[in-house]
Design a protein around this motif. Structure first.
Motif, PDB file in Angstrom:
ATOM      1  N   THR A  49      43.459  33.188  38.812  1.00 47.08           N
ATOM      2  CA  THR A  49      43.897  34.113  40.128  1.00 47.08           C
ATOM      3  C   THR A  49      44.929  33.346  40.827  1.00 47.08           C
ATOM      4  O   THR A  49      46.088  33.965  41.194  1.00 47.08           O
ATOM      5  N   LEU A  50      45.045  32.242  41.205  1.00 50.55           N
ATOM      6  CA  LEU A  50      45.712  31.365  41.979  1.00 50.55           C
ATOM      7  C   LEU A  50      46.925  30.573  41.226  1.00 50.55           C
ATOM      8  O   LEU A  50      48.082  30.783  41.810  1.00 50.55           O
ATOM      9  N   GLU A  51      46.777  30.239  40.048  1.00 48.77           N
ATOM     10  CA  GLU A  51      47.630  29.649  39.260  1.00 48.77           C
ATOM     11  C   GLU A  51      48.442  30.500  38.543  1.00 48.77           C
ATOM     12  O   GLU A  51      49.936  30.221  38.293  1.00 48.77           O
ATOM     13  N   THR A  52      47.915  31.554  37.882  1.00 47.08           N
ATOM     14  CA  THR A  52      48.765  32.313  37.100  1.00 47.08           C
ATOM     15  C   THR A  52      49.091  33.708  37.712  1.00 47.08           C
ATOM     16  O   THR A  52      49.955  34.370  37.074  1.00 47.08           O
ATOM     17  N   GLY A  53      48.454  33.987  38.776  1.00 48.32           N
ATOM     18  CA  GLY A  53      48.576  35.276  39.461  1.00 48.32           C
ATOM     19  C   GLY A  53      48.264  36.616  38.684  1.00 48.32           C
ATOM     20  O   GLY A  53      48.164  37.655  38.936  1.00 48.32           O
ATOM     21  N   GLN A  54      47.222  36.002  37.628  1.00 46.87           N
ATOM     22  CA  GLN A  54      46.413  37.155  36.591  1.00 46.87           C
ATOM     23  C   GLN A  54      45.108  37.563  37.419  1.00 46.87           C
ATOM     24  O   GLN A  54      44.238  36.619  38.029  1.00 46.87           O
ATOM     25  N   ARG A  55      44.704  38.779  37.620  1.00 50.38           N
ATOM     26  CA  ARG A  55      43.520  39.304  38.051  1.00 50.38           C
ATOM     27  C   ARG A  55      42.515  39.328  36.809  1.00 50.38           C
ATOM     28  O   ARG A  55      42.495  40.186  36.074  1.00 50.38           O
ATOM     29  N   PRO A  56      41.512  38.612  36.690  1.00 51.56           N
ATOM     30  CA  PRO A  56      40.682  38.487  35.720  1.00 51.56           C
ATOM     31  C   PRO A  56      39.834  40.231  35.543  1.00 51.56           C
ATOM     32  O   PRO A  56      39.314  40.390  36.703  1.00 51.56           O
ATOM     33  N   VAL A  57      39.807  40.654  34.593  1.00 54.87           N
ATOM     34  CA  VAL A  57      38.763  42.131  34.532  1.00 54.87           C
ATOM     35  C   VAL A  57      37.666  41.585  33.525  1.00 54.87           C
ATOM     36  O   VAL A  57      38.060  41.659  32.329  1.00 54.87           O
ATOM     37  N   LEU A  58      36.712  41.594  33.886  1.00 50.54           N
ATOM     38  CA  LEU A  58      35.394  41.169  33.023  1.00 50.54           C
ATOM     39  C   LEU A  58      34.924  42.668  32.692  1.00 50.54           C
ATOM     40  O   LEU A  58      34.297  43.400  33.366  1.00 50.54           O
ATOM     41  N   ILE A  59      34.833  43.051  31.572  1.00 51.77           N
ATOM     42  CA  ILE A  59      34.165  44.335  31.048  1.00 51.77           C
ATOM     43  C   ILE A  59      33.033  43.968  29.968  1.00 51.77           C
ATOM     44  O   ILE A  59      33.039  43.155  29.219  1.00 51.77           O
ATOM     45  N   ILE A  60      31.685  44.541  30.717  1.00 51.20           N
ATOM     46  CA  ILE A  60      30.285  44.296  30.012  1.00 51.20           C
ATOM     47  C   ILE A  60      29.911  45.513  29.378  1.00 51.20           C
ATOM     48  O   ILE A  60      29.581  46.563  30.014  1.00 51.20           O
ATOM     49  N   ASP A  61      29.919  45.540  28.136  1.00 50.12           N
ATOM     50  CA  ASP A  61      29.550  46.981  27.595  1.00 50.12           C
ATOM     51  C   ASP A  61      27.968  46.860  27.238  1.00 50.12           C
ATOM     52  O   ASP A  61      27.166  45.603  27.392  1.00 50.12           O
ATOM     53  N   GLU A  62      27.477  48.028  27.006  1.00 54.87           N
ATOM     54  CA  GLU A  62      25.819  48.177  26.806  1.00 54.87           C
ATOM     55  C   GLU A  62      24.988  47.443  28.247  1.00 54.87           C
ATOM     56  O   GLU A  62      24.116  46.685  28.015  1.00 54.87           O
ATOM     57  N   ALA A  63      25.717  47.643  29.363  1.00 54.15           N
ATOM     58  CA  ALA A  63      25.098  46.834  30.379  1.00 54.15           C
ATOM     59  C   ALA A  63      23.715  47.503  30.971  1.00 54.15           C
ATOM     60  O   ALA A  63      22.929  46.724  31.727  1.00 54.15           O
ATOM     61  N   HIS A  64      23.306  48.656  30.419  1.00 56.68           N
ATOM     62  CA  HIS A  64      21.921  48.956  30.663  1.00 56.68           C
ATOM     63  C   HIS A  64      21.071  48.395  29.948  1.00 56.68           C
ATOM     64  O   HIS A  64      19.650  48.252  30.569  1.00 56.68           O
ATOM     65  N   HIS A  65      21.250  47.413  29.190  1.00 57.73           N
ATOM     66  CA  HIS A  65      20.452  46.303  28.560  1.00 57.73           C
ATOM     67  C   HIS A  65      20.246  44.969  29.432  1.00 57.73           C
ATOM     68  O   HIS A  65      19.539  44.181  29.161  1.00 57.73           O
ATOM     69  N   LEU A  66      20.948  44.857  30.233  1.00 61.27           N
ATOM     70  CA  LEU A  66      21.069  43.565  31.116  1.00 61.27           C
ATOM     71  C   LEU A  66      19.901  43.371  31.802  1.00 61.27           C
ATOM     72  O   LEU A  66      19.354  44.195  32.536  1.00 61.27           O
ATOM     73  N   ARG A  67      19.459  41.962  31.757  1.00 65.10           N
ATOM     74  CA  ARG A  67      18.283  41.780  32.398  1.00 65.10           C
ATOM     75  C   ARG A  67      18.687  41.587  34.108  1.00 65.10           C
ATOM     76  O   ARG A  67      19.754  41.241  34.413  1.00 65.10           O
ATOM     77  N   ASN A  68      17.608  41.629  34.779  1.00 67.04           N
ATOM     78  CA  ASN A  68      17.761  41.715  36.227  1.00 67.04           C
ATOM     79  C   ASN A  68      18.395  40.396  36.541  1.00 67.04           C
ATOM     80  O   ASN A  68      19.025  40.120  37.625  1.00 67.04           O
ATOM     81  N   GLU A  69      17.978  39.023  36.025  1.00 62.54           N
ATOM     82  CA  GLU A  69      18.638  37.708  36.429  1.00 62.54           C
ATOM     83  C   GLU A  69      20.098  37.951  36.331  1.00 62.54           C
ATOM     84  O   GLU A  69      20.850  37.073  36.780  1.00 62.54           O
ATOM     85  N   ILE A  70      20.502  38.360  35.227  1.00 63.23           N
ATOM     86  CA  ILE A  70      21.923  38.400  34.863  1.00 63.23           C
ATOM     87  C   ILE A  70      22.601  39.318  35.666  1.00 63.23           C
ATOM     88  O   ILE A  70      23.792  39.025  36.120  1.00 63.23           O
ATOM     89  N   LEU A  71      22.279  40.659  36.077  1.00 65.96           N
ATOM     90  CA  LEU A  71      22.984  41.307  37.050  1.00 65.96           C
ATOM     91  C   LEU A  71      23.164  40.505  38.397  1.00 65.96           C
ATOM     92  O   LEU A  71      23.936  40.872  39.047  1.00 65.96           O
ATOM     93  N   GLU A  72      21.992  39.897  38.791  1.00 65.85           N
ATOM     94  CA  GLU A  72      22.153  39.138  40.030  1.00 65.85           C
ATOM     95  C   GLU A  72      23.275  38.151  39.910  1.00 65.85           C
ATOM     96  O   GLU A  72      24.010  37.796  40.903  1.00 65.85           O
ATOM     97  N   ASP A  73      23.213  37.282  39.022  1.00 64.09           N
ATOM     98  CA  ASP A  73      24.285  36.395  38.498  1.00 64.09           C
ATOM     99  C   ASP A  73      25.585  37.000  38.653  1.00 64.09           C
ATOM    100  O   ASP A  73      26.666  36.306  39.114  1.00 64.09           O
ATOM    101  N   LEU A  74      25.785  38.112  38.013  1.00 68.29           N
ATOM    102  CA  LEU A  74      27.177  38.664  38.125  1.00 68.29           C
ATOM    103  C   LEU A  74      27.510  38.927  39.374  1.00 68.29           C
ATOM    104  O   LEU A  74      28.717  38.975  39.818  1.00 68.29           O
ATOM    105  N   ARG A  75      26.514  39.607  40.279  1.00 66.00           N
ATOM    106  CA  ARG A  75      26.886  39.739  41.701  1.00 66.00           C
ATOM    107  C   ARG A  75      27.462  38.435  42.412  1.00 66.00           C
ATOM    108  O   ARG A  75      28.351  38.596  42.888  1.00 66.00           O
ATOM    109  N   LEU A  76      26.778  37.339  42.054  1.00 69.47           N
ATOM    110  CA  LEU A  76      27.468  36.079  42.639  1.00 69.47           C
ATOM    111  C   LEU A  76      28.658  35.629  42.175  1.00 69.47           C
ATOM    112  O   LEU A  76      29.522  34.989  42.897  1.00 69.47           O
TER     113      LEU A  76
END
Length: 206
Positions: free
Chosen positions: A57-84
Motif C-alpha cells: 500500500t505505502l511503497e507501491t501504491g497498490q491496494r491489495p484485493v484478497l478474494i476468498i472463495d468457498e467462504a461459507h466453509h471458513l471456520r469461525n477463528e479464520i473469520l475473526e482473524d480476517l477481521r483483524l
C-alpha cells in the motif's frame, strides 16, 4: 472478470480457493500468494502478512484485493482473524480489500452474533440470483466458446432440462452440463439431448 477490470497499477488481486483448512492453512495460502516465506506459528504469519500488505500500500501504491472463495466453509477463528487483518490504525485506514465469496450459507454465518464485528466492516453485499432460460442458453454457448467450440451442442430441450434442474444456479449448471457432455461423448452423439441431461442428473443425484 473482476481481476481484469481492476487497474494493475492500483490494485493487486490475490485469490484463495481453499477455505476448508485451519487458520495456519489459510495463512500459508495468503503468504504464498504474497510471495512470503512460510512462518512457523500463527502470530508470526499474521505479522508477516500485515507487514507485506502495508508495504504494498505505502511503497507501491497498490491496494491489495484478497478474494476468498468457498467462504461459507471458513471456520469461525479464520473469520475473526480476517477481521483483524482488515483493521489498520484502529480502522482509520483501509489497506486491504477483502472479498468473501460463497453460497447462501455465508450470509447466515455472518449474521451470527459472534461475527458482528466483521459484519459491521462489510461495505457491499451482493446476492447472485439464478440465470433465466435465455441466459442459461447464452451461458452454455459462452462456456463452449471458451474451449474453442462454436457448435450448438446442447439441443433446446436439453437446455430447458438444465434450466429446470438447476433453476439457473451457475455452479449446478456447470456440474450438470459437464456430466451431460460426458454422457453424450460415451454415446458418441453429435449433440446433447434432454435424455443425456436426465442421465447426468441420475449420475449426480445419490
Amino acid at each position: 472478470k473482476l481481476s481484469a477490470s481492476l487497474h494493475p497499477g492500483l490494485y493487486r488481486v490475490f485469490y484463495i480457493p481453499l477455505s476448508t483448512g485451519n487458520i495456519m492453512d489459510m495463512y500459508k495460502s495468503i503468504g504464498w500468494e504474497l510471495g512470503l516465506p512460510t512462518e512457523r506459528n500463527r502470530a508470526a504469519a499474521f505479522r508477516a502478512i500485515r507487514t507485506e500488505i502495508t508495504r504494498l500500500t505505502l511503497e507501491t501504491g497498490q491496494r491489495p484485493v484478497l478474494i476468498i472463495d468457498e467462504a461459507h466453509h471458513l471456520r469461525n477463528e479464520i473469520l475473526e482473524d480476517l477481521r483483524l487483518l482488515t483493521n489498520y490504525r484502529m480502522d482509520s485506514e483501509n489497506r486491504l480489500c477483502l472479498l468473501l465469496v460463497g453460497l447462501t450459507e455465508l450470509r447466515r454465518r455472518l449474521a451470527m452474533a459472534v461475527h458482528e464485528s466483521l459484519t459491521q466492516r462489510i461495505v457491499v453485499r451482493y446476492h447472485l440470483t439464478g440465470l433465466t432460460r435465455e441466459e442459461v442458453s447464452e451461458y452454455l454457448t459462452h462456456r463452449l466458446r471458451l474451449v474453442g467450440c462454436e457448435l450448438p451442442l446442447f439441443e433446446p430441450p436439453a437446455i430447458e432440462a438444465i434450466f429446470q434442474d438447476t433453476q439457473g444456479r451457475v455452479r449446478k449448471i456447470n456440474t450438470l452440463a459437464h456430466y451431460a457432455l460426458t454422457s453424450g461423448a460415451i454415446d458418441k452423439a453429435k449433440t446433447i439431448t434432454a435424455e443425456h441431461v436426465r442421465m447426468a442428473r441420475e449420475e449426480i443425484t445419490p
